[in-house]
Design an enzyme around this catalytic site. Structure first.
Site, PDB file in Angstrom:
ATOM      1  N   LYS A 102      49.394   8.189  -7.489  1.00 18.10           N
ATOM      2  CA  LYS A 102      50.898   8.629  -8.072  1.00 18.10           C
ATOM      3  C   LYS A 102      52.043   8.139  -9.524  1.00 18.10           C
ATOM      4  CE  LYS A 102      54.083   9.461  -3.883  1.00 18.10           C
ATOM      5  NZ  LYS A 102      55.211   8.479  -3.735  1.00 18.10           N
ATOM      6  N   ARG A 156      43.798  19.606 -19.350  1.00 16.00           N
ATOM      7  CA  ARG A 156      43.601  19.097 -18.082  1.00 16.00           C
ATOM      8  C   ARG A 156      43.205  18.275 -16.738  1.00 16.00           C
ATOM      9  NH1 ARG A 156      42.149  24.800 -18.974  1.00 16.00           N
ATOM     10  NH2 ARG A 156      44.205  26.323 -18.364  1.00 16.00           N
ATOM     11  N   ASN A 182      58.727   3.549   1.484  1.00 16.97           N
ATOM     12  CA  ASN A 182      60.155   3.558   0.564  1.00 16.97           C
ATOM     13  C   ASN A 182      60.898   2.708   1.470  1.00 16.97           C
ATOM     14  OD1 ASN A 182      59.240   5.333  -0.491  1.00 16.97           O
ATOM     15  ND2 ASN A 182      59.345   6.769   1.288  1.00 16.97           N
ATOM     16  N   HIS A 237      65.893  -2.906  -9.962  1.00 13.38           N
ATOM     17  CA  HIS A 237      64.939  -2.315  -9.587  1.00 13.38           C
ATOM     18  C   HIS A 237      64.788  -3.509  -8.319  1.00 13.38           C
ATOM     19  CE1 HIS A 237      61.923   0.973  -7.059  1.00 13.38           C
ATOM     20  NE2 HIS A 237      61.250  -0.307  -7.335  1.00 13.38           N
ATOM     21  N   GLU A 263      51.272  12.062   1.600  1.00 12.18           N
ATOM     22  CA  GLU A 263      53.020  11.245   1.959  1.00 12.18           C
ATOM     23  C   GLU A 263      53.316  12.022   2.941  1.00 12.18           C
ATOM     24  OE1 GLU A 263      56.047   8.876  -1.070  1.00 12.18           O
ATOM     25  OE2 GLU A 263      57.402   9.323   0.251  1.00 12.18           O
ATOM     26  N   HIS A 300      67.484   3.516  -4.268  1.00  9.51           N
ATOM     27  CA  HIS A 300      67.554   4.428  -5.587  1.00  9.51           C
ATOM     28  C   HIS A 300      69.127   4.902  -5.403  1.00  9.51           C
ATOM     29  CE1 HIS A 300      62.886   5.374  -4.968  1.00  9.51           C
ATOM     30  NE2 HIS A 300      63.176   4.438  -6.424  1.00  9.51           N
ATOM     31  N   HIS A 322      64.484   1.696   0.150  1.00  8.54           N
ATOM     32  CA  HIS A 322      64.649   2.545  -1.466  1.00  8.54           C
ATOM     33  C   HIS A 322      65.433   3.872  -1.244  1.00  8.54           C
ATOM     34  CE1 HIS A 322      60.999   0.285  -2.712  1.00  8.54           C
ATOM     35  NE2 HIS A 322      61.223   0.990  -3.530  1.00  8.54           N
ATOM     36  N   LYS A 377      48.982  -1.693   0.150  1.00  7.38           N
ATOM     37  CA  LYS A 377      49.090  -0.561  -0.562  1.00  7.38           C
ATOM     38  C   LYS A 377      47.750   0.130  -0.571  1.00  7.38           C
ATOM     39  CE  LYS A 377      51.353   2.122  -3.666  1.00  7.38           C
ATOM     40  NZ  LYS A 377      52.047   2.199  -4.699  1.00  7.38           N
ATOM     41  N   ARG A 415      51.986   7.056   4.358  1.00 12.87           N
ATOM     42  CA  ARG A 415      52.854   6.688   3.179  1.00 12.87           C
ATOM     43  C   ARG A 415      54.570   6.319   2.920  1.00 12.87           C
ATOM     44  NH1 ARG A 415      49.876   7.907  -2.569  1.00 12.87           N
ATOM     45  NH2 ARG A 415      50.973   6.777  -3.538  1.00 12.87           N
ATOM     46  N   GLU A 435      58.857  -5.918  -4.167  1.00 14.35           N
ATOM     47  CA  GLU A 435      57.396  -4.607  -3.576  1.00 14.35           C
ATOM     48  C   GLU A 435      56.600  -5.911  -2.512  1.00 14.35           C
ATOM     49  OE1 GLU A 435      58.267  -1.948  -3.306  1.00 14.35           O
ATOM     50  OE2 GLU A 435      59.715  -1.634  -5.727  1.00 14.35           O
TER      51      GLU A 435
HETATM   52  N1  LIG Z   1      52.786   5.116  -9.060  1.00 16.11           N
HETATM   53  C1  LIG Z   1      53.624   4.706  -8.177  1.00 16.11           C
HETATM   54  O1  LIG Z   1      52.987   3.930  -7.607  1.00 16.11           O
HETATM   55  C2  LIG Z   1      55.023   3.652  -8.558  1.00 16.11           C
HETATM   56  C3  LIG Z   1      55.140   2.289  -7.042  1.00 16.11           C
HETATM   57  C4  LIG Z   1      56.220   1.760  -7.612  1.00 16.11           C
HETATM   58  C5  LIG Z   1      56.707   1.580  -9.140  1.00 16.11           C
HETATM   59  N2  LIG Z   1      56.795   2.506  -9.797  1.00 16.11           N
HETATM   60  C6  LIG Z   1      56.846   2.762 -10.960  1.00 16.11           C
HETATM   61  O2  LIG Z   1      56.757   1.327 -11.978  1.00 16.11           O
HETATM   62  C7  LIG Z   1      58.313   1.569 -12.588  1.00 16.11           C
HETATM   63  C8  LIG Z   1      58.010   0.013 -12.890  1.00 16.11           C
HETATM   64  O3  LIG Z   1      57.325  -0.662 -13.086  1.00 16.11           O
HETATM   65  P1  LIG Z   1      57.744  -2.750 -14.291  1.00 16.11           P
HETATM   66  O4  LIG Z   1      58.156  -3.088 -13.262  1.00 16.11           O
HETATM   67  O5  LIG Z   1      56.848  -2.936 -13.862  1.00 16.11           O
HETATM   68  O6  LIG Z   1      58.114  -2.051 -15.021  1.00 16.11           O
HETATM   69  P2  LIG Z   1      58.355  -1.966 -16.896  1.00 16.11           P
HETATM   70  O7  LIG Z   1      56.752  -0.939 -17.015  1.00 16.11           O
HETATM   71  O8  LIG Z   1      59.482  -0.564 -17.027  1.00 16.11           O
HETATM   72  O9  LIG Z   1      58.107  -3.231 -16.844  1.00 16.11           O
HETATM   73  C9  LIG Z   1      59.274  -3.944 -17.423  1.00 16.11           C
HETATM   74  C10 LIG Z   1      59.573  -5.003 -18.402  1.00 16.11           C
HETATM   75  O10 LIG Z   1      58.691  -5.546 -18.657  1.00 16.11           O
HETATM   76  C11 LIG Z   1      57.574  -6.066 -19.963  1.00 16.11           C
HETATM   77  N3  LIG Z   1      56.272  -6.836 -19.446  1.00 16.11           N
HETATM   78  C12 LIG Z   1      55.522  -5.834 -19.433  1.00 16.11           C
HETATM   79  N4  LIG Z   1      54.280  -6.688 -18.876  1.00 16.11           N
HETATM   80  C13 LIG Z   1      54.313  -7.114 -19.747  1.00 16.11           C
HETATM   81  C14 LIG Z   1      54.462  -8.656 -19.793  1.00 16.11           C
HETATM   82  N5  LIG Z   1      52.404  -9.307 -19.276  1.00 16.11           N
HETATM   83  N6  LIG Z   1      54.405  -9.898 -20.646  1.00 16.11           N
HETATM   84  C15 LIG Z   1      55.728  -9.752 -20.913  1.00 16.11           C
HETATM   85  N7  LIG Z   1      56.422  -8.364 -20.628  1.00 16.11           N
HETATM   86  C16 LIG Z   1      55.744  -7.393 -20.054  1.00 16.11           C
HETATM   87  C17 LIG Z   1      57.508  -4.497 -20.459  1.00 16.11           C
HETATM   88  O11 LIG Z   1      57.524  -4.406 -21.484  1.00 16.11           O
HETATM   89  C18 LIG Z   1      59.273  -3.656 -18.698  1.00 16.11           C
HETATM   90  O12 LIG Z   1      59.784  -4.295 -20.437  1.00 16.11           O
HETATM   91  C19 LIG Z   1      58.711   2.697 -13.026  1.00 16.11           C
HETATM   92  O13 LIG Z   1      58.781   3.278 -13.051  1.00 16.11           O
HETATM   93  C20 LIG Z   1      58.434   2.595 -11.334  1.00 16.11           C
HETATM   94  O14 LIG Z   1      58.779   4.573 -10.870  1.00 16.11           O
HETATM   95  C21 LIG Z   1      55.135   3.027  -9.888  1.00 16.11           C
END
Ligand SMILES: NC(=O)c1ccc[n+]([C@@H]2O[C@H](COP(=O)([O-])OP(=O)(O)OC[C@H]3O[C@@H](n4cnc5c(N)ncnc54)[C@H](O)[C@@H]3O)[C@@H](O)[C@H]2O)c1
Length: 329
Positions: free
Chosen positions: A120, A98, A222, A239, A214, A229, A225, A204, A218, A162
Protein backbone atom coordinates in the site's frame (compact mmCIF):
# COMPACT_ATOMS: atom_id res chain seq x y z
CA UNK A 1 3.76 -11.41 -3.28
CA UNK A 2 6.98 -11.58 -5.20
CA UNK A 3 8.91 -9.45 -2.74
CA UNK A 4 12.32 -10.61 -1.47
CA UNK A 5 12.80 -9.95 2.23
CA UNK A 6 16.46 -9.53 3.12
CA UNK A 7 16.39 -9.61 6.88
CA UNK A 8 20.07 -9.86 7.70
CA UNK A 9 21.37 -7.41 5.19
CA UNK A 10 23.17 -4.11 5.21
CA UNK A 11 22.85 -1.02 3.06
CA UNK A 12 25.93 -1.79 0.89
CA UNK A 13 24.20 -5.03 -0.24
CA UNK A 14 22.09 -2.75 -2.39
CA UNK A 15 24.75 -2.90 -5.10
CA UNK A 16 24.09 -6.64 -5.47
CA UNK A 17 20.40 -6.00 -6.00
CA UNK A 18 20.38 -3.15 -8.46
CA UNK A 19 22.63 -1.42 -10.90
CA UNK A 20 23.99 1.91 -9.65
CA UNK A 21 23.65 3.70 -12.97
CA UNK A 22 19.93 3.05 -13.37
CA UNK A 23 18.98 3.47 -9.71
CA UNK A 24 17.61 6.52 -7.94
CA UNK A 25 17.30 6.56 -4.14
CA UNK A 26 14.64 8.61 -2.41
CA UNK A 27 15.31 9.49 1.20
CA UNK A 28 14.70 12.29 3.68
CA UNK A 29 17.10 14.79 5.18
CA UNK A 30 17.28 13.10 8.60
CA UNK A 31 18.19 9.71 7.23
CA UNK A 32 20.57 11.21 4.69
CA UNK A 33 22.35 13.41 7.23
CA UNK A 34 22.75 10.60 9.76
CA UNK A 35 24.01 8.06 7.19
CA UNK A 36 25.56 10.17 4.42
CA UNK A 37 28.40 7.73 3.79
CA UNK A 38 26.01 4.96 2.80
CA UNK A 39 24.52 7.11 0.05
CA UNK A 40 27.88 8.00 -1.50
CA UNK A 41 28.04 7.01 -5.14
CA UNK A 42 24.27 6.65 -5.55
CA UNK A 43 21.91 9.07 -7.32
CA UNK A 44 19.87 10.35 -4.42
CA UNK A 45 16.92 12.67 -4.07
CA UNK A 46 16.74 14.03 -0.53
CA UNK A 47 13.31 15.22 0.60
CA UNK A 48 12.29 17.29 3.60
CA UNK A 49 11.29 15.07 6.50
CA UNK A 50 7.79 14.79 7.91
CA UNK A 51 4.26 13.62 7.32
CA UNK A 52 3.33 17.09 6.07
CA UNK A 53 5.45 16.37 2.97
CA UNK A 54 3.63 13.13 2.15
CA UNK A 55 1.56 15.00 -0.40
CA UNK A 56 1.02 15.13 -4.13
CA UNK A 57 3.24 18.24 -4.45
CA UNK A 58 6.22 16.22 -3.23
CA UNK A 59 5.46 13.45 -5.68
CA UNK A 60 5.25 16.05 -8.48
CA UNK A 61 8.59 17.57 -7.46
CA UNK A 62 10.24 14.13 -7.46
CA UNK A 63 8.74 13.36 -10.85
CA UNK A 64 10.29 16.56 -12.24
CA UNK A 65 13.66 15.51 -10.83
CA UNK A 66 13.29 12.05 -12.34
CA UNK A 67 12.67 13.66 -15.73
CA UNK A 68 15.81 15.75 -15.25
CA UNK A 69 17.76 12.61 -14.42
CA UNK A 70 16.35 11.08 -17.62
CA UNK A 71 14.70 8.29 -15.69
CA UNK A 72 12.94 5.80 -17.93
CA UNK A 73 11.07 2.51 -17.57
CA UNK A 74 14.29 0.75 -16.64
CA UNK A 75 14.98 3.08 -13.77
CA UNK A 76 14.87 1.39 -10.41
CA UNK A 77 13.64 3.45 -7.45
CA UNK A 78 14.78 2.75 -3.91
CA UNK A 79 13.06 4.30 -0.90
CA UNK A 80 15.38 4.53 2.11
CA UNK A 81 13.58 5.98 5.10
CA UNK A 82 10.57 5.79 7.36
CA UNK A 83 6.99 5.14 6.35
CA UNK A 84 6.66 8.54 4.71
CA UNK A 85 9.49 7.73 2.30
CA UNK A 86 8.41 4.13 1.69
CA UNK A 87 4.82 5.25 0.95
CA UNK A 88 6.00 8.03 -1.37
CA UNK A 89 8.45 5.76 -3.16
CA UNK A 90 5.85 3.08 -3.85
CA UNK A 91 3.41 5.71 -5.04
CA UNK A 92 5.84 7.47 -7.38
CA UNK A 93 7.09 4.12 -8.66
CA UNK A 94 3.56 3.14 -9.56
CA UNK A 95 2.66 6.30 -11.45
CA UNK A 96 5.89 7.41 -13.16
CA UNK A 97 5.65 6.09 -16.74
CA UNK A 98 2.83 3.86 -15.45
CA UNK A 99 5.16 1.95 -13.26
CA UNK A 100 8.79 1.40 -12.32
CA UNK A 101 10.32 -1.39 -10.28
CA UNK A 102 11.27 -0.36 -6.77
CA UNK A 103 12.79 -1.60 -3.53
CA UNK A 104 12.65 -0.39 0.05
CA UNK A 105 15.17 0.11 2.84
CA UNK A 106 13.05 0.92 5.89
CA UNK A 107 14.83 3.03 8.52
CA UNK A 108 12.29 3.24 11.37
CA UNK A 109 10.88 0.48 13.55
CA UNK A 110 7.47 1.34 12.18
CA UNK A 111 8.55 1.04 8.57
CA UNK A 112 10.48 -2.21 9.24
CA UNK A 113 7.61 -3.86 11.09
CA UNK A 114 4.77 -2.43 9.10
CA UNK A 115 4.84 0.31 6.46
CA UNK A 116 7.38 -1.25 4.08
CA UNK A 117 5.32 -4.43 3.83
CA UNK A 118 2.18 -4.99 1.83
CA UNK A 119 2.46 -2.65 -1.12
CA UNK A 120 0.00 0.00 0.00
CA UNK A 121 1.32 3.43 -0.80
CA UNK A 122 0.06 6.93 -1.26
CA UNK A 123 -0.15 10.52 -0.14
CA UNK A 124 -2.32 12.60 2.19
CA UNK A 125 -4.78 15.19 0.95
CA UNK A 126 -5.51 17.90 3.52
CA UNK A 127 -6.70 16.18 6.68
CA UNK A 128 -7.38 12.93 4.82
CA UNK A 129 -4.52 10.53 5.41
CA UNK A 130 -3.57 8.18 2.57
CA UNK A 131 -6.56 9.29 0.54
CA UNK A 132 -4.78 8.88 -2.81
CA UNK A 133 -2.58 5.94 -3.65
CA UNK A 134 -2.23 2.51 -5.18
CA UNK A 135 -1.23 -1.01 -4.23
CA UNK A 136 2.09 -2.06 -5.78
CA UNK A 137 4.58 -4.50 -4.33
CA UNK A 138 8.31 -3.72 -3.99
CA UNK A 139 10.87 -6.09 -5.51
CA UNK A 140 12.72 -6.25 -2.23
CA UNK A 141 12.75 -4.98 1.32
CA UNK A 142 16.28 -4.71 2.68
CA UNK A 143 16.76 -4.61 6.46
CA UNK A 144 19.81 -2.81 7.81
CA UNK A 145 19.37 -2.49 11.55
CA UNK A 146 22.38 -0.17 11.83
CA UNK A 147 20.11 2.55 10.45
CA UNK A 148 18.28 2.48 13.77
CA UNK A 149 21.36 3.78 15.61
CA UNK A 150 20.22 7.31 14.86
CA UNK A 151 16.50 6.82 15.50
CA UNK A 152 15.09 9.13 18.22
CA UNK A 153 13.38 7.53 21.23
CA UNK A 154 9.94 8.86 20.28
CA UNK A 155 10.17 7.00 16.98
CA UNK A 156 11.04 3.76 18.78
CA UNK A 157 7.88 4.19 20.84
CA UNK A 158 5.85 4.87 17.72
CA UNK A 159 7.07 1.65 16.18
CA UNK A 160 6.42 -0.36 19.31
CA UNK A 161 2.79 0.77 19.28
CA UNK A 162 2.38 -1.15 15.99
CA UNK A 163 4.34 -4.09 17.36
CA UNK A 164 2.01 -4.30 20.38
CA UNK A 165 -0.88 -4.04 17.95
CA UNK A 166 0.40 -7.08 16.05
CA UNK A 167 0.79 -8.98 19.32
CA UNK A 168 -2.76 -8.12 20.39
CA UNK A 169 -4.46 -9.21 17.18
CA UNK A 170 -2.28 -12.14 16.14
CA UNK A 171 0.45 -13.32 18.48
CA UNK A 172 -0.06 -14.12 22.17
CA UNK A 173 3.48 -15.50 22.49
CA UNK A 174 5.00 -12.28 21.27
CA UNK A 175 2.74 -10.43 23.72
CA UNK A 176 4.24 -12.47 26.58
CA UNK A 177 7.76 -11.84 25.32
CA UNK A 178 7.08 -8.10 25.21
CA UNK A 179 5.74 -8.25 28.78
CA UNK A 180 9.00 -9.79 29.95
CA UNK A 181 11.26 -7.41 28.05
CA UNK A 182 11.51 -3.63 27.66
CA UNK A 183 12.51 -1.02 25.14
CA UNK A 184 16.02 -0.64 26.49
CA UNK A 185 16.69 -4.37 26.10
CA UNK A 186 15.54 -4.31 22.49
CA UNK A 187 17.66 -1.23 21.85
CA UNK A 188 20.76 -2.84 23.27
CA UNK A 189 20.36 -6.43 22.04
CA UNK A 190 20.61 -6.58 18.26
CA UNK A 191 19.73 -10.27 17.98
CA UNK A 192 16.62 -9.84 20.09
CA UNK A 193 15.56 -6.83 18.06
CA UNK A 194 16.24 -8.56 14.75
CA UNK A 195 14.05 -11.49 15.67
CA UNK A 196 11.28 -9.19 16.89
CA UNK A 197 11.30 -7.22 13.66
CA UNK A 198 11.33 -10.33 11.57
CA UNK A 199 8.42 -11.78 13.52
CA UNK A 200 6.41 -8.59 13.00
CA UNK A 201 7.22 -8.35 9.34
CA UNK A 202 6.02 -11.95 8.99
CA UNK A 203 2.76 -11.24 10.81
CA UNK A 204 2.07 -8.31 8.53
CA UNK A 205 3.10 -10.27 5.47
CA UNK A 206 0.80 -13.17 6.31
CA UNK A 207 -2.15 -10.90 6.83
CA UNK A 208 -1.45 -9.13 3.55
CA UNK A 209 -0.94 -12.41 1.67
CA UNK A 210 -4.35 -13.57 2.82
CA UNK A 211 -5.99 -10.33 1.75
CA UNK A 212 -3.94 -7.96 -0.40
CA UNK A 213 -6.79 -5.57 -1.18
CA UNK A 214 -8.32 -5.31 2.31
CA UNK A 215 -11.57 -7.11 1.81
CA UNK A 216 -11.51 -8.86 5.20
CA UNK A 217 -8.48 -10.08 7.17
CA UNK A 218 -6.33 -7.04 6.44
CA UNK A 219 -8.86 -4.91 8.31
CA UNK A 220 -7.51 -6.45 11.54
CA UNK A 221 -4.48 -4.21 11.14
CA UNK A 222 -6.76 -1.28 11.91
CA UNK A 223 -6.91 -2.30 15.58
CA UNK A 224 -6.80 0.94 17.58
CA UNK A 225 -6.70 3.04 14.43
CA UNK A 226 -10.32 4.27 14.27
CA UNK A 227 -10.10 6.38 17.41
CA UNK A 228 -6.35 6.75 16.80
CA UNK A 229 -6.77 8.50 13.47
CA UNK A 230 -9.51 10.76 14.83
CA UNK A 231 -7.24 11.85 17.69
CA UNK A 232 -4.25 12.34 15.43
CA UNK A 233 -6.36 14.47 13.21
CA UNK A 234 -7.38 16.92 15.95
CA UNK A 235 -4.58 16.94 18.50
CA UNK A 236 -0.81 17.15 18.68
CA UNK A 237 -0.13 13.50 19.41
CA UNK A 238 2.14 11.09 17.62
CA UNK A 239 0.68 8.19 15.65
CA UNK A 240 1.91 5.72 18.25
CA UNK A 241 0.35 7.64 21.13
CA UNK A 242 -2.92 8.02 19.25
CA UNK A 243 -3.28 4.34 18.37
CA UNK A 244 -2.23 3.35 21.88
CA UNK A 245 -5.23 5.28 23.24
CA UNK A 246 -7.31 3.77 20.42
CA UNK A 247 -6.24 0.24 21.40
CA UNK A 248 -7.19 0.90 25.02
CA UNK A 249 -10.61 2.02 23.87
CA UNK A 250 -11.02 -1.06 21.67
CA UNK A 251 -10.07 -3.23 24.67
CA UNK A 252 -12.72 -1.58 26.78
CA UNK A 253 -15.34 -2.19 24.09
CA UNK A 254 -14.14 -5.80 23.83
CA UNK A 255 -14.57 -6.22 27.58
CA UNK A 256 -18.02 -4.67 27.75
CA UNK A 257 -19.49 -6.50 24.77
CA UNK A 258 -17.53 -9.75 24.56
CA UNK A 259 -16.19 -10.31 28.06
CA UNK A 260 -12.53 -9.77 27.07
CA UNK A 261 -10.76 -10.10 30.42
CA UNK A 262 -7.25 -8.82 29.66
CA UNK A 263 -7.79 -5.14 28.94
CA UNK A 264 -5.68 -4.31 31.99
CA UNK A 265 -2.74 -6.32 30.68
CA UNK A 266 -2.85 -4.61 27.32
CA UNK A 267 -2.83 -1.22 29.04
CA UNK A 268 0.08 -2.27 31.25
CA UNK A 269 2.07 -3.37 28.23
CA UNK A 270 1.43 -0.11 26.38
CA UNK A 271 2.51 1.82 29.47
CA UNK A 272 5.64 -0.32 29.78
CA UNK A 273 6.69 0.86 26.30
CA UNK A 274 6.15 4.54 27.10
CA UNK A 275 2.73 4.83 25.47
CA UNK A 276 -0.36 6.60 26.89
CA UNK A 277 -3.64 4.73 27.41
CA UNK A 278 -5.94 7.65 28.24
CA UNK A 279 -6.02 11.32 27.36
CA UNK A 280 -8.21 14.31 27.99
CA UNK A 281 -9.89 15.32 24.80
CA UNK A 282 -13.13 16.82 23.60
CA UNK A 283 -15.49 13.88 23.03
CA UNK A 284 -17.89 15.79 20.74
CA UNK A 285 -15.11 17.08 18.53
CA UNK A 286 -13.40 13.71 18.17
CA UNK A 287 -16.66 11.82 17.64
CA UNK A 288 -17.46 14.11 14.68
CA UNK A 289 -14.28 12.86 12.96
CA UNK A 290 -14.44 9.28 14.22
CA UNK A 291 -17.90 8.67 12.77
CA UNK A 292 -16.66 9.61 9.28
CA UNK A 293 -13.93 6.95 9.34
CA UNK A 294 -13.19 5.11 6.09
CA UNK A 295 -14.42 1.88 7.69
CA UNK A 296 -17.92 3.24 8.06
CA UNK A 297 -20.70 2.38 5.66
CA UNK A 298 -24.20 3.56 6.33
CA UNK A 299 -24.99 3.65 10.02
CA UNK A 300 -22.42 1.06 11.07
CA UNK A 301 -18.66 0.61 11.09
CA UNK A 302 -16.24 -2.32 11.01
CA UNK A 303 -14.44 -2.18 14.33
CA UNK A 304 -11.56 -4.41 15.43
CA UNK A 305 -11.99 -6.06 18.83
CA UNK A 306 -10.23 -8.77 20.84
CA UNK A 307 -11.67 -12.09 22.00
CA UNK A 308 -8.40 -12.81 23.71
CA UNK A 309 -4.81 -11.65 23.45
CA UNK A 310 -3.65 -12.73 19.99
CA UNK A 311 -7.22 -13.09 18.74
CA UNK A 312 -8.48 -10.01 16.98
CA UNK A 313 -11.77 -10.07 15.12
CA UNK A 314 -13.84 -7.67 13.09
CA UNK A 315 -17.23 -6.69 14.37
CA UNK A 316 -19.75 -4.55 12.58
CA UNK A 317 -20.94 -1.98 15.11
CA UNK A 318 -23.93 0.34 14.85
CA UNK A 319 -22.59 3.88 15.26
CA UNK A 320 -25.11 4.75 17.97
CA UNK A 321 -23.95 1.85 20.11
CA UNK A 322 -20.30 2.73 19.64
CA UNK A 323 -21.03 6.34 20.51
CA UNK A 324 -22.41 5.33 23.93
CA UNK A 325 -19.22 3.41 24.71
CA UNK A 326 -17.10 6.27 23.44
CA UNK A 327 -18.65 8.73 25.87
CA UNK A 328 -17.97 6.29 28.72
CA UNK A 329 -14.26 5.92 27.84
N1 LIG B 1 1.87 1.55 3.61
C1 LIG B 1 1.53 1.02 4.74
O1 LIG B 1 1.05 -0.09 4.82
C2 LIG B 1 1.74 1.82 5.99
C3 LIG B 1 1.60 1.21 7.24
C4 LIG B 1 1.83 1.95 8.38
C5 LIG B 1 2.21 3.29 8.27
N2 LIG B 1 2.34 3.85 7.04
C6 LIG B 1 2.74 5.27 6.91
O2 LIG B 1 4.01 5.43 7.50
C7 LIG B 1 4.16 6.78 7.91
C8 LIG B 1 4.78 6.79 9.28
O3 LIG B 1 6.04 6.16 9.20
P1 LIG B 1 7.24 6.57 10.18
O4 LIG B 1 6.74 6.57 11.56
O5 LIG B 1 8.39 5.75 9.80
O6 LIG B 1 7.40 8.12 9.81
P2 LIG B 1 8.53 8.98 9.07
O7 LIG B 1 8.92 8.42 7.79
O8 LIG B 1 8.01 10.37 9.10
O9 LIG B 1 9.78 8.86 10.07
C9 LIG B 1 9.67 9.41 11.36
C10 LIG B 1 10.80 10.40 11.63
O10 LIG B 1 12.00 9.68 11.83
C11 LIG B 1 13.00 10.18 10.95
N3 LIG B 1 13.86 9.04 10.64
C12 LIG B 1 13.56 7.98 9.87
N4 LIG B 1 14.54 7.07 9.94
C13 LIG B 1 15.49 7.58 10.74
C14 LIG B 1 16.74 7.11 11.19
N5 LIG B 1 17.16 5.89 10.87
N6 LIG B 1 17.46 7.92 12.00
C15 LIG B 1 16.99 9.13 12.38
N7 LIG B 1 15.81 9.62 12.01
C16 LIG B 1 15.06 8.84 11.19
C17 LIG B 1 12.27 10.77 9.81
O11 LIG B 1 13.02 11.70 9.12
C18 LIG B 1 11.06 11.38 10.51
O12 LIG B 1 11.44 12.61 11.07
C19 LIG B 1 2.79 7.41 7.86
O13 LIG B 1 2.72 8.26 6.75
C20 LIG B 1 1.87 6.23 7.66
O14 LIG B 1 0.70 6.56 6.91
C21 LIG B 1 2.12 3.15 5.91
Amino acid sequence: LKTDFLFNASFPDLKKLTDRKSTVILTDEHVFDAHAAKFRGWNSIVLKAGEEYKIQETADAVIRQLIQLEADRNTFLVGAGGGVITDLTGYIASIYMRGLRFGLIPSTILAMADAAIGGKNGVDVGVYKNLVGTVRQPSFVLYDLDLLNSLPLGEWENGFAEIIKHACIKDARMFHQLEKTDLLSYQSDRELLASLIRRNATIKLNVVRADEFEKAARKLLNFGHTLGHALENQYEVTHGQAISIGMSFACLVSREWFGFSKAGRVEELLTRYGLPVRARFNRDKVWEVLKLDKKRSGKAMDFVLLNDIGKGFIHRVPLERLKKMFYKF
